[in-house]
Enzyme design. Sequence first.
Site, PDB file in Angstrom:
ATOM      1  N   GLU A  58      -5.581   2.406  -4.932  1.00  0.00           N
ATOM      2  CA  GLU A  58      -5.450   3.256  -6.057  1.00  0.00           C
ATOM      3  C   GLU A  58      -6.141   2.415  -7.423  1.00  0.00           C
ATOM      4  OE1 GLU A  58      -2.103   5.455  -6.470  1.00  0.00           O
ATOM      5  OE2 GLU A  58      -2.421   5.628  -8.807  1.00  0.00           O
ATOM      6  N   ARG A  59      -7.058   3.022  -7.799  1.00  0.00           N
ATOM      7  CA  ARG A  59      -7.909   2.405  -9.254  1.00  0.00           C
ATOM      8  C   ARG A  59      -8.428   1.050  -8.278  1.00  0.00           C
ATOM      9  NH1 ARG A  59      -8.211   6.973 -11.750  1.00  0.00           N
ATOM     10  NH2 ARG A  59      -6.292   7.744 -12.255  1.00  0.00           N
TER      11      ARG A  59
ATOM     12  N   HIS B 277      -7.692   7.215 -24.750  1.00  0.00           N
ATOM     13  CA  HIS B 277      -7.286   8.283 -23.817  1.00  0.00           C
ATOM     14  C   HIS B 277      -8.205   9.479 -24.016  1.00  0.00           C
ATOM     15  CE1 HIS B 277      -5.635   8.927 -19.998  1.00  0.00           C
ATOM     16  NE2 HIS B 277      -4.473   8.091 -20.238  1.00  0.00           N
TER      17      HIS B 277
ATOM     18  N   LYS C 142       8.512   1.404  -9.240  1.00  0.00           N
ATOM     19  CA  LYS C 142       8.077   2.355 -10.284  1.00  0.00           C
ATOM     20  C   LYS C 142       8.850   3.466 -10.118  1.00  0.00           C
ATOM     21  CE  LYS C 142       3.951   5.435 -11.266  1.00  0.00           C
ATOM     22  NZ  LYS C 142       2.566   5.645 -11.157  1.00  0.00           N
TER      23      LYS C 142
ATOM     24  N   GLU D 217      -9.587  -0.074 -14.755  1.00  0.00           N
ATOM     25  CA  GLU D 217      -9.780   1.441 -14.564  1.00  0.00           C
ATOM     26  C   GLU D 217     -10.284   2.234 -15.931  1.00  0.00           C
ATOM     27  OE1 GLU D 217      -5.503   2.824 -14.067  1.00  0.00           O
ATOM     28  OE2 GLU D 217      -5.774   4.870 -14.370  1.00  0.00           O
TER      29      GLU D 217
ATOM     30  N   ASP E 230      -1.495   3.419 -21.815  1.00  0.00           N
ATOM     31  CA  ASP E 230      -1.791   2.834 -20.145  1.00  0.00           C
ATOM     32  C   ASP E 230      -3.191   2.194 -20.290  1.00  0.00           C
ATOM     33  OD1 ASP E 230      -1.881   2.972 -17.532  1.00  0.00           O
ATOM     34  OD2 ASP E 230      -2.310   5.091 -17.401  1.00  0.00           O
TER      35      ASP E 230
ATOM     36  N   GLU F  26       5.888   9.422 -13.491  1.00  0.00           N
ATOM     37  CA  GLU F  26       4.599  10.192 -12.761  1.00  0.00           C
ATOM     38  C   GLU F  26       4.836  10.780 -11.515  1.00  0.00           C
ATOM     39  OE1 GLU F  26       1.314   7.496 -13.215  1.00  0.00           O
ATOM     40  OE2 GLU F  26       0.968   8.096 -15.019  1.00  0.00           O
TER      41      GLU F  26
END
Lengths: 716, 716
Positions: free
Chosen positions: B162-163, B534, B287, B392, B364, B291
């Site tokens: 991921e990323r 963002h 985590k 990212e 983020d 999300e």
Amino acid sequence: MNSYKGREYGFDQPTLLESAIFNVHVKITIGLTIVFICTLNVQAENGHNLWLRAKSSASVIVVCSMKSATTDIAVQELKQCWHGKKDATIVLTVKHNPSIKGDGFEFGPDGIQANTDLGVLYGVYELLRRQQSAEPIEKEISNPSYERRILNHWDNLDGTIERGYAGHSIFWRKGNDAWRVTEKDKRLWQEYARANASLGINGAVLNNVNASPDMLNTETLNRVKAIADVLRPYGIRAYLSVKFSSPGLIGGLKTSDPVDPEVTQWWKTKVEEIAKLIPDFGGFLVKANSEGQPGPQDFGRTHAVGANMLADLLKPYGGIVMWRAFVYKTSGEDRAKQAYDEFMPLDGQFRDNVIIQAKNGPIDFQPREPFSPLFGALETTSVMPELQITQEYLGQSTHLVFLAPMWVEFLQSDTYQKGEGSTVARCTDGSNFPQRFTAIAGVANIGLDSNWCGHQFAQANWYAFGRLAWNNRLTSDRIADEWIRLTFPRHQSDQSKTRNVSDWQERFLLPVKHMMLQSHEAAVNYMMPLGLHHIFAGDHHYGPGPWYAPTGLRADWTPPYYHQADTNGIGFDRTRTGSNAVRQYREPLCSQFNELETCPEIYLLWFHHLPWNHKMKNGRVLWDELCYRYDAGVRQVREFQKLWNQIQPYVDEQRFTEVRSKLRRQCRAAQIWKDGCELYFQQFSRRPIPADLEQPVYDLKSLEELDFSTIDEFEN
Amino acid sequence: MNSYKGREYGFDQPTLLESAIFNVHVKITIGLTIVFICTLNVQAENGHNLWLRAKSSASVIVVCSMKSATTDIAVQELKQCWHGKKDATIVLTVKHNPSIKGDGFEFGPDGIQANTDLGVLYGVYELLRRQQSAEPIEKEISNPSYERRILNHWDNLDGTIERGYAGHSIFWRKGNDAWRVTEKDKRLWQEYARANASLGINGAVLNNVNASPDMLNTETLNRVKAIADVLRPYGIRAYLSVKFSSPGLIGGLKTSDPVDPEVTQWWKTKVEEIAKLIPDFGGFLVKANSEGQPGPQDFGRTHAVGANMLADLLKPYGGIVMWRAFVYKTSGEDRAKQAYDEFMPLDGQFRDNVIIQAKNGPIDFQPREPFSPLFGALETTSVMPELQITQEYLGQSTHLVFLAPMWVEFLQSDTYQKGEGSTVARCTDGSNFPQRFTAIAGVANIGLDSNWCGHQFAQANWYAFGRLAWNNRLTSDRIADEWIRLTFPRHQSDQSKTRNVSDWQERFLLPVKHMMLQSHEAAVNYMMPLGLHHIFAGDHHYGPGPWYAPTGLRADWTPPYYHQADTNGIGFDRTRTGSNAVRQYREPLCSQFNELETCPEIYLLWFHHLPWNHKMKNGRVLWDELCYRYDAGVRQVREFQKLWNQIQPYVDEQRFTEVRSKLRRQCRAAQIWKDGCELYFQQFSRRPIPADLEQPVYDLKSLEELDFSTIDEFEN
């Protein structure tokens, strides 16, 4: 092929006349809702009205010595567009005057005199133009440089246009109603005729030089007649491109040999049929033995034999044959030399109603070419220039490139045919040697796009061609000045009304003119500086492709043939020790081009293959100079963007936005040209791009692999 | 998602050790064919050797007080990489010294002393680094800022990351041999461990925080054991991310409620199983309730209850729980405030082996954020920074962005927790309040790409994270200087051998360092200047998308939520009269951010919604300043291009070309960012882009419609 992306005017959109009515309606409501009106006005401005925007500001009394369809138009134009003294009297006189040539005219503040009613109409347009562009109006005679001022439409019968970037044909379409002549057709053709007449254009070849034999079928000819009928009052004669093998293809004959009596008879009958339908038929345009088109050589006959056969048949009707000199074979011989070598031996063998139609340069409408050596060489054969208005090799309908500077450069090139001052202009307009007919052709950029030409500024090229065809000594500055004043009139936008004339001139007219006058040099810089030519990718002729050389493709259809880049250097050696193309130019030009010291740097790599470290006149080495030119081109387009953004208050929203968007695409394309060419040639030069210049932002590999149609989709 | 395009190192390419052998072979033949050798050397330079390139230039005698797998490595490194005096004697001593903390060390010209064998190894790497980077070596103690210096790998069990922008996972793969541990695996893991140890990194979370429950299956844990066995001699402990609902998902339990005895028992058994396989197991990263990930709140329990349950089970084995503070809900509350609001009430409720892992900023990993207010707020709970090494939101593996300046800006931010000077660094390393454990995490940018990180310069971010984790007071300049000297050693390229040291420093070291140190600010400029954040398109986080707001998508996943642009102005109002996020900062910071006069302009639009004509400190209005910043960003990248082109003689061909190509893509991306943001915001500002700046070359509409994966294809 770069496919067309614009919005088509089509057959279901308002014509110019309808737009005008729409505007009137808008004005009626103006007192009620100002904001709403502005929006409407803005949306209605699609550029369809071209340079013909004047509405009369006062009444005028017109007295005319003769009544004809043409003088009726003249009177109507005066009344509709008068910007002179209120209630002034204008006298229009048709009367022979030996100082006036052909459709020329004498005009002054009080009236217009001409040999013909068409001359009167031209005089009216001149008068109105001067009123609108605030030029002085004094007694003066204006005679045309060329007798025949002709648009060549590369339109196909299915409605597509070869190298057309403004939509489909205004003359032809496919489908069930392909042959039906509608009122809308006629209105559009009339608008087209009016626009041409306002410039003095008096002929139109209605179909592609790569002609279909079906052009000569009866149903096609009936539509030609309908078109010719609409064009006639505006003084525009219809011409047709013909396929030389038509007798075999549609006549049922076994041959199309021009000396075969049956073939001659077939053509005679066909010419008679045409003349009956169109009594003022202009003649034929022929692309023969060129790029796969048939011609007399297929039957062992010369170009002269073929052309003369047709010329003899047309002569009784005053028709001419325009025979194209655009020929080259897959021989080992330098392509640039072939037209000259093929046509010079035939000098003197052509009838007096044959004109050899030669492109301005020896290759093919490149961003910059030296003039074709046929100009100033042929001495007993008429020769006419073929210019290209549609920007096949100059950014098509995406790039803003004003072509007048290129054409003036060409027309003012000295051939030395009869000593110094024998410009191409003088070698083609009858000044240097007598021609029974003089003519000039321009390959049209007109289509169904609502603004006619795809790019608002491409209209200026149609305008410039017409103006130079009338007067081949006009300057680019003068033409641009006129066009801007007529096309973006000061009084048009609400915002600019509040500004005075000198403000408008300084902040709008001069910057926009500056941009137009720089634009051709900018395109040369970012595409093909220093005499480079024909380094386009694929056959779309839009993006860069110096690397393009698929296996098996004939060499002279690939860029490496033209740029000849290798580790030793770059350029096509056409000197005496090279292909010796310089020989085709007269002295002192031949030596001037041949010698490095005297060869103009704008043609340097056209005539010379030079080492990468060749010292330029400014002290830079050739490689560095090439990079600086490419860089300059990109910077110039960026400057055009800034300039255009600043004139926003002076232009309607729609045209402002359209041009802004096209300039953005042009800027991206210029970057791609610069990067592609610098990186490709750098493989051979093995030298760094000068450190004070912006470095490429693309990789060569990705550009080489790029299908430019993809870019185009991306860009939309 | 921006898909990975690089060339993978894979399992069938030479490892570092094989490369070394290959180089040796090359050297043997050097006398025979010089040209051939150069080519080979050039092709072999794919960057896989990272900053570990030294080959010993002289012999050294090493005396070691203790023998262990770790000291064996220390001795071997000294012998293989020695660049000091010929036949010098170096003494390595493991002996307790109260001035040395943890795995710190004392080192000097004659030897190294440490409390542990790992400390000795770190000292060896420090000594060798100083030799290679020509820094002085004097008696000195070096203690780590954080006890646990951990890489977080967001690697999935199927091998994807991921990323991750450097290929697939070095730990996991799918397919038939997914669980087979090959010799090649082990060699690669060893190279990875060596690189980490050379920086002092001592922990690795081997899987994604969005954890699969299968991570805790026995066959997975067996592979974890194999990895941990390879990492152990290099002092690197294995950690795992766990899914909080694992008991329900793979344990067959009806719940995963942390207070349920069966659940606790399941975790206890699992921890015992892990500890048996990996005696030095580091602990869990969680985590939770973030999300869509499960967490204790799903069962009505607090974060503290959930974290403490796991912490209690890990404690006997010295393990810790890193509990992420990255939480936000679809409430109406400002997302930037939510982590603080959720965790502050729990301060003091966590076990001493729980550490709250908070991202550097409140949102983020944006190009620039103020520090998260959790730092300096939590007082009786351990807190650790989570930095993101993988870029990212910073151009991924395409853009050259050196992250040390951003991290130093963060670490040196003053929280005022205990008056002035209470930097984030001091609030997290135990200086400001006691923590049982101190730690720092970095989300890794490592994959199977032959150069490990996708971009040659992305290696510098791995390097910088490790160096700052060891010493959070290092400067970016120092880190860049070291990295360049180690990664592009002066003696490496044949060409540069002919140049002297000062030439190399002036023409290579200083320019490249300059580029690195400017690169983060450049990216902020062309992406999100003045506190914007963002505003990425879609969820790939690569290209611009200030317009991105699909119907139905939660607001805080769309850029308009963050930029709040309208005709009145732009920016997120987080002042006392806005969302009051400023309240979460201590005075005087709270007032400083709250007041326009004192708010640093780099955070202006983070904290304030301002009119377009707001006057900036330099006198420009906000709109103009925004344009100038975007323009500056593009120009900076163009300058990087020029700079990089000029250092060509000092770098091997492969890395030179790779970086050049990436800089080109970065330049195109910067242009797209600039154009997209300027044109989008201009719709609201209704002001012109300042006339002295380059105007956009893209149309807004085409950028809005652009699928950035297309750009990516186009760019390749």
